[in-house]
Design a protein around this motif. Structure first.
Motif, PDB file in Angstrom:
ATOM      1  N   ALA A  99       0.981  -1.446   0.476  1.00 30.61           N
ATOM      2  CA  ALA A  99       0.149   0.408   0.233  1.00 30.61           C
ATOM      3  C   ALA A  99       0.678   1.081  -0.441  1.00 30.61           C
ATOM      4  O   ALA A  99       0.626   2.670  -0.632  1.00 30.61           O
ATOM      5  N   TYR A 113       2.590   1.753  -3.418  1.00 32.74           N
ATOM      6  CA  TYR A 113       1.066   1.322  -4.728  1.00 32.74           C
ATOM      7  C   TYR A 113       1.690   1.949  -6.049  1.00 32.74           C
ATOM      8  O   TYR A 113       2.050   1.028  -6.875  1.00 32.74           O
ATOM      9  N   PRO A 114       2.214   3.351  -6.281  1.00 33.20           N
ATOM     10  CA  PRO A 114       2.172   3.744  -7.525  1.00 33.20           C
ATOM     11  C   PRO A 114       3.337   3.504  -8.151  1.00 33.20           C
ATOM     12  O   PRO A 114       3.783   3.483  -9.083  1.00 33.20           O
ATOM     13  N   ALA A 131      -4.950   9.675  -9.082  1.00 36.28           N
ATOM     14  CA  ALA A 131      -5.711   8.306  -8.541  1.00 36.28           C
ATOM     15  C   ALA A 131      -5.302   7.719  -9.695  1.00 36.28           C
ATOM     16  O   ALA A 131      -5.597   6.882  -9.579  1.00 36.28           O
ATOM     17  N   TYR A 133      -2.969   4.742  -8.373  1.00 40.47           N
ATOM     18  CA  TYR A 133      -3.296   3.933  -7.546  1.00 40.47           C
ATOM     19  C   TYR A 133      -4.244   3.261  -8.095  1.00 40.47           C
ATOM     20  O   TYR A 133      -5.543   2.396  -7.340  1.00 40.47           O
ATOM     21  N   SER A 134      -4.812   3.252  -9.087  1.00 39.89           N
ATOM     22  CA  SER A 134      -5.429   2.484 -10.255  1.00 39.89           C
ATOM     23  C   SER A 134      -5.862   1.117 -10.584  1.00 39.89           C
ATOM     24  O   SER A 134      -4.096   0.659  -9.604  1.00 39.89           O
ATOM     25  N   MET A 168      -5.950  -0.610  -7.310  1.00 38.62           N
ATOM     26  CA  MET A 168      -5.439  -0.489  -5.384  1.00 38.62           C
ATOM     27  C   MET A 168      -6.137  -1.782  -5.093  1.00 38.62           C
ATOM     28  O   MET A 168      -5.267  -2.979  -4.409  1.00 38.62           O
ATOM     29  N   THR A 169      -7.076  -1.386  -4.728  1.00 35.26           N
ATOM     30  CA  THR A 169      -8.033  -2.521  -4.166  1.00 35.26           C
ATOM     31  C   THR A 169      -7.597  -4.225  -3.924  1.00 35.26           C
ATOM     32  O   THR A 169      -7.500  -4.727  -4.035  1.00 35.26           O
ATOM     33  N   GLN A 219      -4.403  -2.110 -13.684  1.00 35.31           N
ATOM     34  CA  GLN A 219      -3.665  -1.374 -13.840  1.00 35.31           C
ATOM     35  C   GLN A 219      -3.344  -0.894 -15.083  1.00 35.31           C
ATOM     36  O   GLN A 219      -2.075   0.217 -15.956  1.00 35.31           O
TER      37      GLN A 219
END
Length: 342
Positions: free
Chosen positions: A28, A31-32, A82, A85-86, A88-89, A154
């Motif tokens: 987390a 993540y980028p 945003a 963080y595409s 990310m979930t 992603q």
């Protein structure tokens, strides 16, 4: 004695929860970098095409990135913060499930190994790598669908971005059907050598530099985790690039025809970009790996220590309650005995 330290060890379930929690925290935070390395690895440069990176340079409006910084700038310019963080979930769900499965099975297979009287202890480098490979293979079979969906997310453009479920449906509705969710499984099974090298190297480094230590200081765990991940990433980068190519949409030059094997991806990359392109994206891949693995092992060590203390406290409470219950029962039994007089 060695047997006295066993109560301080976590169960496979506890080790799995600690490993998964550490992995989620680490991924987390960085993540980028995961987005950037995926975008760099999936792109294929084509000859006689402009690569300035602005939409419209190519007939398919494909954006090309020249470096990690260039990718971050272009993603933010087109998608905003945003965009970094595409997916990310789905990625964190995949990270949690993969690491839970890995640490769970790794704890089990290593416990079985250590319980045997026919093998040397501690396990040598080859044995440590083999134990990690077995655990990694089992984990991949159960968790690769999330990896496939995350890779698709992603690499989606802003205008076609979909959620986790919608992207999963897109994969299932493709020509591969349900088997598309396991696309790249063979490459993933080969890539179990990556975590095997990582955790095998970590165990060996830990036993070499900190022999007999049950737990490490945060900076020690971070350093060993980062070193072991760097070694694993350099050794397996071509396979990592091939796996991403398998799980993502085919490049425009393929005219929608997906790759079938990781060797086909590698041949395509070598033909169009040269052999060194098998290591594209290695900068953010190593940087992400260093940070993730360092933070993961640091967090895992702390969480495991917290669990050990917590479980010891719970056992103490139970023992105290049991002792009081026994004492109360004994007192009640003594009180109920008839009083005899001479």
């Amino acid at each position: 004695m060695a047997g006295q330290s066993k109560p301080a060890r976590l169960s496979p379930w506890g080790s799995a929860v600690a490993g998964a929690s550490g992995a989620v925290i680490a991924n987390a935070l960085v993540y980028p970098l995961d987005i950037v390395k995926t975008r760099l690895q999936v792109q294929v440069k084509r000859p006689n095409k402009a690569t300035s990176g602005t939409p419209g340079d190519d007939d398919d409006n494909e954006v090309h990135y020249t470096s990690t910084v260039d990718a971050i700038n272009k993603i933010m310019a087109s998608d905003g913060m945003a965009g970094l963080y595409s997916g990310m979930t789905g990625a964190l769900i995949g990270v949690a499930s993969t690491n839970f499965a890995y640490f769970y099975w790794y704890s089990i297979v290593r416990s079985i190994y250590m319980a045997s009287n026919r093998v040397p202890k501690p396990p040598g480098t080859v044995a440590e790598l083999s134990l990690g490979a077995v655990a990694g293979a089992v984990a991949q079979v159960f968790t690769i669908p999330v990896s496939v969906i995350t890779t698709r997310q992603q690499t989606q453009r802003k205008e076609e971005r979909k959620g986790l479920i919608e992207t999963g449906r897109e994969v299932v509705n493709s020509e591969d059907g349900w088997t598309g969710l396991w696309r790249g499984l063979k490459a993933s099974l080969i890539l179990v050598v990556n975590p095997a090298i990582t955790y095998g190297a970590y165990q060996r480094l830990k036993e070499t530099f900190f022999p007999g230590r049950a737990s490490l200081k945060p900076w020690e765990a971070f350093l060993l985790g980062a070193m072991s991940k760097a070694l694993a990433t350099i050794a397996t980068q071509p396979l990592i690039v091939a796996k991403v190519g398998l799980q993502s949409r085919p490049p425009p030059g393929r005219e929608g025809k997906p790759f079938k094997t990781f060797s086909e991806v590698m041949r395509y990359i070598i033909q169009h970009e040269g052999a060194m392109s098998l290591f594209k994206g290695i900068g953010p891949q190593i940087l992400k790996g260093l940070l993730v693995q360092g933070i993961l092992m640091m967090a895992k060590e702390r969480i495991e220590l917290l669990f050990i203390v917590l479980f010891a406290y719970i056992r103490k409470l139970r023992a105290t309650k049991l002792r009081k219950a026994v004492e109360n029962a004994a007192a009640q039994a003594k009180a109920s005995l008839p009083v005899t007089t001479n």
